[in-house]
Design a protein around this motif. Structure first.
Motif, mmCIF file in Angstrom:
data_model
loop_
_atom_site.group_PDB
_atom_site.id
_atom_site.type_symbol
_atom_site.label_atom_id
_atom_site.label_comp_id
_atom_site.label_asym_id
_atom_site.label_seq_id
_atom_site.Cartn_x
_atom_site.Cartn_y
_atom_site.Cartn_z
ATOM 1 N N MET A 179 30.879 37.617 -60.366
ATOM 2 C CA MET A 179 29.606 37.845 -61.075
ATOM 3 C C MET A 179 29.180 36.581 -61.824
ATOM 4 S SD MET A 179 30.043 41.864 -62.151
ATOM 5 C CE MET A 179 28.402 42.046 -62.859
ATOM 6 N N ALA A 210 24.115 43.462 -60.471
ATOM 7 C CA ALA A 210 24.193 43.028 -61.867
ATOM 8 C C ALA A 210 24.591 41.571 -62.020
ATOM 9 C CB ALA A 210 25.164 43.929 -62.631
ATOM 10 N N MET A 214 19.700 40.063 -59.611
ATOM 11 C CA MET A 214 18.634 40.342 -60.572
ATOM 12 C C MET A 214 18.090 39.077 -61.236
ATOM 13 S SD MET A 214 17.473 43.344 -60.849
ATOM 14 C CE MET A 214 17.779 44.598 -59.614
ATOM 15 N N ALA A 230 24.798 51.608 -61.192
ATOM 16 C CA ALA A 230 25.777 52.684 -61.047
ATOM 17 C C ALA A 230 25.433 53.546 -59.831
ATOM 18 C CB ALA A 230 25.783 53.540 -62.308
ATOM 19 N N ILE A 235 26.429 58.790 -61.889
ATOM 20 C CA ILE A 235 25.397 59.100 -62.880
ATOM 21 C C ILE A 235 25.256 60.615 -63.030
ATOM 22 C CG2 ILE A 235 22.931 58.906 -63.429
ATOM 23 C CD1 ILE A 235 22.958 56.213 -61.911
ATOM 24 N N VAL A 239 25.741 62.317 -66.671
ATOM 25 C CA VAL A 239 24.636 62.899 -67.457
ATOM 26 C C VAL A 239 24.386 64.377 -67.141
ATOM 27 C CG1 VAL A 239 23.544 60.648 -67.752
ATOM 28 C CG2 VAL A 239 22.824 62.099 -65.868
ATOM 29 N N PHE A 247 14.716 58.258 -57.130
ATOM 30 C CA PHE A 247 15.535 57.489 -58.073
ATOM 31 C C PHE A 247 16.269 56.350 -57.365
ATOM 32 C CE2 PHE A 247 19.682 57.187 -60.463
ATOM 33 C CZ PHE A 247 19.153 56.626 -61.608
ATOM 34 N N HIS A 256 9.193 50.572 -62.397
ATOM 35 C CA HIS A 256 9.841 50.326 -63.680
ATOM 36 C C HIS A 256 9.909 48.846 -64.044
ATOM 37 C CE1 HIS A 256 10.983 54.532 -63.230
ATOM 38 N NE2 HIS A 256 11.113 54.513 -64.537
ATOM 39 N N ILE A 258 11.065 46.195 -62.430
ATOM 40 C CA ILE A 258 12.279 45.434 -62.126
ATOM 41 C C ILE A 258 12.078 44.519 -60.910
ATOM 42 C CG2 ILE A 258 14.743 45.705 -61.508
ATOM 43 C CD1 ILE A 258 14.540 48.350 -63.239
ATOM 44 N N MET B 130 29.955 52.614 -74.091
ATOM 45 C CA MET B 130 29.234 52.319 -72.853
ATOM 46 C C MET B 130 27.814 51.895 -73.204
ATOM 47 S SD MET B 130 30.581 55.295 -70.288
ATOM 48 C CE MET B 130 30.155 56.670 -71.364
ATOM 49 N N ALA B 162 29.569 49.699 -68.352
ATOM 50 C CA ALA B 162 28.179 49.946 -68.746
ATOM 51 C C ALA B 162 27.846 51.425 -68.528
ATOM 52 C CB ALA B 162 27.245 49.069 -67.925
ATOM 53 N N PHE B 163 26.905 51.943 -69.310
ATOM 54 C CA PHE B 163 26.586 53.370 -69.224
ATOM 55 C C PHE B 163 25.896 53.710 -67.902
ATOM 56 C CE2 PHE B 163 23.815 57.080 -70.350
ATOM 57 C CZ PHE B 163 24.854 57.983 -70.482
ATOM 58 N N PRO B 164 26.464 54.658 -67.148
ATOM 59 C CA PRO B 164 25.796 55.063 -65.921
ATOM 60 C C PRO B 164 24.826 56.215 -66.190
ATOM 61 C CG PRO B 164 28.069 55.901 -65.982
ATOM 62 C CD PRO B 164 27.761 55.345 -67.333
ATOM 63 N N GLY B 165 23.601 55.903 -66.508
ATOM 64 C CA GLY B 165 22.623 56.946 -66.829
ATOM 65 C C GLY B 165 21.293 56.699 -66.144
ATOM 66 N N ILE B 166 20.486 57.752 -66.098
ATOM 67 C CA ILE B 166 19.192 57.652 -65.422
ATOM 68 C C ILE B 166 18.307 56.612 -66.119
ATOM 69 C CG2 ILE B 166 17.078 58.909 -64.825
ATOM 70 C CD1 ILE B 166 18.848 61.460 -64.606
ATOM 71 N N GLU B 169 19.359 52.968 -65.754
ATOM 72 C CA GLU B 169 18.955 52.379 -64.476
ATOM 73 C C GLU B 169 17.459 52.061 -64.495
ATOM 74 O OE1 GLU B 169 20.969 51.832 -61.513
ATOM 75 O OE2 GLU B 169 22.594 52.128 -62.939
ATOM 76 N N ALA B 170 16.685 53.004 -65.030
ATOM 77 C CA ALA B 170 15.230 52.832 -65.050
ATOM 78 C C ALA B 170 14.832 51.607 -65.869
ATOM 79 C CB ALA B 170 14.565 54.085 -65.618
ATOM 80 N N ARG B 171 15.618 51.316 -66.904
ATOM 81 C CA ARG B 171 15.279 50.181 -67.763
ATOM 82 C C ARG B 171 16.020 48.907 -67.360
ATOM 83 N NH1 ARG B 171 15.731 54.290 -71.814
ATOM 84 N NH2 ARG B 171 17.635 53.337 -72.613
ATOM 85 N N GLY B 172 16.633 48.928 -66.181
ATOM 86 C CA GLY B 172 17.179 47.686 -65.641
ATOM 87 C C GLY B 172 18.563 47.320 -66.137
ATOM 88 N N ALA B 174 21.220 46.638 -64.443
ATOM 89 C CA ALA B 174 21.778 45.516 -63.683
ATOM 90 C C ALA B 174 21.196 44.196 -64.178
ATOM 91 C CB ALA B 174 21.496 45.701 -62.190
ATOM 92 N N GLU B 175 19.903 44.176 -64.403
ATOM 93 C CA GLU B 175 19.250 42.940 -64.864
ATOM 94 C C GLU B 175 19.753 42.560 -66.240
ATOM 95 O OE1 GLU B 175 15.825 40.549 -66.617
ATOM 96 O OE2 GLU B 175 16.713 42.388 -67.334
ATOM 97 N N ILE B 177 22.654 43.185 -67.599
ATOM 98 C CA ILE B 177 24.019 42.643 -67.505
ATOM 99 C C ILE B 177 23.976 41.217 -66.959
ATOM 100 C CG2 ILE B 177 26.232 42.880 -66.295
ATOM 101 C CD1 ILE B 177 25.801 45.945 -66.435
ATOM 102 N N GLY B 202 31.564 45.211 -64.945
ATOM 103 C CA GLY B 202 30.377 44.438 -65.306
ATOM 104 C C GLY B 202 30.021 44.550 -66.781
ATOM 105 N N GLY B 203 30.279 45.714 -67.346
ATOM 106 C CA GLY B 203 30.000 45.925 -68.754
ATOM 107 C C GLY B 203 30.848 45.053 -69.655
#
Lengths: 287, 318
Positions: A179, A210, A214, A230, A235, A239, A247, A256, A258, B130, B162-166, B169-172, B174-175, B177, B202-203
């Motif tokens: 990375m 990551a 990006m 992830a 996920i 959650v 998604f 979004h 990106i 996370m 890193a937190f794996p959440g919806i 991901e939506a807020r980037g 990967a970017e 990190i 990665g986190g």
């Protein structure tokens, strides 16, 4: 149990027998299930002529579609330690590597070539999903660095086509270190004043997303490509919610903020050529 | 009450007996000093034997121990005048990533840490360590701030990832990190990272692409959790101990692979048994790692750091 072997054998024979019939002249779209004649599909760059679904492409196809007149020169990539951890699960990592090499005819999950894109010199690196899920270990990291150095040497933009399940687990922390190493590759290109363009293809996930992926000056994705950090299953388990429609698809990422754009494969080469032309102001001034 | 791990049961039994005897002697005035001394010595031997040959999976348990010093404890003990700084300036403050300015042994520094929390309340507050994209963006902001003011950056890494959440991901995610790694690599100031517990993928590397990367003796650092790796490659999360072995996640492994720079010894029985001693050792190790870096200018540091990462994996074989 001889009745069982007697019973099974003829079935296997018929299955094998059927393969000899040239049925692959017709290809079924995995999305809309319509049939296409193989030459029509190839002419349309493996995009379904019915629904526009972008099927996965081979490295050879990628390179041929991207470079002018399908003409390019591949470079040899540096050798890296083959199995730094002496890793084994149900199979030795060295055996997995061997069978991936036999299957693909490649050394590892990255191919680098140079040539012209829209008349501009360009270096193109393509990740190979068929090679252990396009996972990134030392060879991929070193390959990207080689691609970056070649771009700097040739004063050419670097275009990377990503396709990866993420880090190569079999290389443990060595793969994690790819990375920062690939981030350095992007820095080499940018510091030389050259464009770093990323084309995200289906699928691009995990540590590959990551890191260098990006950090493109321009980020392009193919329609419908799965892109994320992830995995969807992880996920969902974390959650405990149903994931929204679309998604982690290219269009979702575009929405979004990106990505810069989602570009159809049939328009990709022309788009890359135009972007390089627009960004390479310095090249024109020098000439 | 001390929290014992499964494999510490023999030690737990002995220490339980010692405790019982002590109560007895206090209550009845019986002198059982000899017996206590004998048992204490035995418990000590047992502990030494257990910790001398911890398996990678056992180390993972130690690295995740609830009583182990967390990033917050590192900051509280090692950093004077700590002044927390919040927010990514775009969306939110992420309490999984601690950050701020303070003094390490008199020198002004920027501090970052992933904080897991140590009880239910704090774990929830810090999202179990996370981070979301905002955490990494805050890290990047603070690393850049440190660069402008010439403050060395110290990071304390302890995260399962890193937190794996919806929304993440939506807020980037990967970017965020990727940019945080980039910020570490581009900092014109010394960056010293310490993996104090769990260095999760990665986190973790987002805050650990430094000039010097230290690992506590019983910390683990891995591209994927043993459980995650087991469920993918062995198709059975219960194979985690086997995966932990195969992944080479211990400080010794990473040192041998030349992926980290130094191992920080822990007190007998792990940092959780004597956090003060563990943190004193960590402070010395950070001091030792930082000192030689202070003589370099910004471009020199960036070039050295880059060369260090570029050399990795070229010839590192176990």
């Amino acid at each position: 149990m001889s009745w069982l072997t007697e019973y099974v054998r003829p079935k296997i024979r018929t299955l094998l027998g059927r393969r000899d019939v040239p049925e692959n002249l017709w290809v079924q779209c995995p999305a809309c299930e319509q049939m296409m004649f193989h030459t029509d599909l190839e002419k349309n760059l493996k995009v379904c002529t019915h629904c526009g679904h972008h099927m996965r492409a081979s490295v050879t196809e990628r390179l041929a579609w991207t470079f002018d007149a399908g003409s390019f020169a591949r470079i040899e990539l540096p050798k890296t330690p083959a199995d730094p951890l002496r890793f084994r699960d149900s199979q030795r990592y060295t055996e997995r590597l061997k069978s991936a090499r036999e299957k693909t005819g490649l050394d590892d999950a990255l191919v680098v070539a140079h040539g012209a894109v829209g008349g501009h010199r360009a270096v193109v690196a393509v990740m190979v999903f068929e090679f252990m899920g396009g996972s990134m270990g030392a060879a991929v990291g070193e390959g990207l660095l080689a691609a970056a150095r070649l771009a700097v040497l040739q004063e050419a933009p670097l275009i990377v086509f990503t396709a990866s399940g993420g880090a190569r687990m079999q290389e443990g922390a060595v793969s994690l270190m790819q990375m920062p190493r690939t981030v350095i590759a992007t820095q080499l290109v940018k510091e030389a004043g050259l464009p770093f363009i990323v084309v995200l293809t289906d699928p691009t996930t995990g540590g590959v997303t990551a890191s260098f992926t990006m950090l493109g000056d321009i980020q392009i994705a193919e329609p419908g490509a799965l892109i994320g950090f992830a995995g969807a299953r992880v996920i969902e388990q974390t959650v405990r919610e149903k994931l929204p429609e679309g998604f982690q698809r290219a269009e979702y990422l575009l929405e979004h903020g990106i990505l810069d754009m989602v570009v159809k494969r049939t328009e990709l080469a022309a788009t890359l050529a135009r972007i390089i032309g627009l960004l390479r102001v310095k090249e024109l001034e020098a000439a | 009450m001390r929290h014992y791990l499964d494999f510490e049961k023999p030690v737990a039994d002995l220490e339980g007996k010692i405790e019982e005897l002590r109560h007895l002697s206090e209550a009845d005035g019986i002198n059982i000093a000899d017996e206590v001394a004998r048992l204490t010595e035995k418990a000590d031997r047992q502990l030494r034997a257990t910790y001398a040959k911890l398996t990678p999976w056992q180390k993972t348990q130690v690295a995740r121990h609830p009583d182990r010093p967390k990033a917050r404890d590192c900051i509280a003990t090692l950093i004077a005048e700590y002044t927390p700084l919040a927010g990514d300036r775009a969306f939110a403050e992420d309490s999984a990533v601690l950050g701020g300015i303070g003094r390490f042994r008199g020198r002004a520094v920027m501090v970052l840490g992933t904080e897991k929390g140590s009880d239910t309340e704090t774990r929830i507050a810090h999202n179990f360590g996370m981070a979301r994209p905002e955490g990494y963006r805050k890290a990047r902001r603070l690393i850049e701030l440190a660069g402008r003011f010439g403050l060395p950056v110290l990071t304390f890494v302890d995260t399962s990832g890193a937190f794996p959440g919806i929304e993440a991901e939506a807020r980037g995610q990967a970017e965020a990190i990727a940019r945080s790694i980039e910020a570490c690599l581009s900092a014109p100031v010394p960056v010293v990272a310490a993996i104090i517990g769990e260095g999760g993928s990665g986190g973790a590397i987002a805050l650990a692409a430094g000039d010097a990367v230290l690992m506590m003796e019983h910390a683990v650092y891995s591209v994927i959790s043993p459980e995650g790796c087991a469920s993918i490659l062995w198709r059975d999360a219960a194979q985690a101990p086997v995966a932990a072995e195969a992944l080479r996640i211990t400080a010794d492994d990473l040192k041998r692979l030349k992926l980290i720079d130094a191992i920080v010894p822990e007190p007998l029985g792990g940092a959780q048994r004597d956090p003060a001693a563990a943190l004193a050792g960590l402070a010395d190790a950070i001091g030792a790692a930082l000192a030689p870096l202070l003589g370099h200018d910004g471009p020199g540091l960036i070039a050295r750091r880059r060369e260090k990462f570029l050399a990795m994996g070229r010839d590192s074989l176990i």
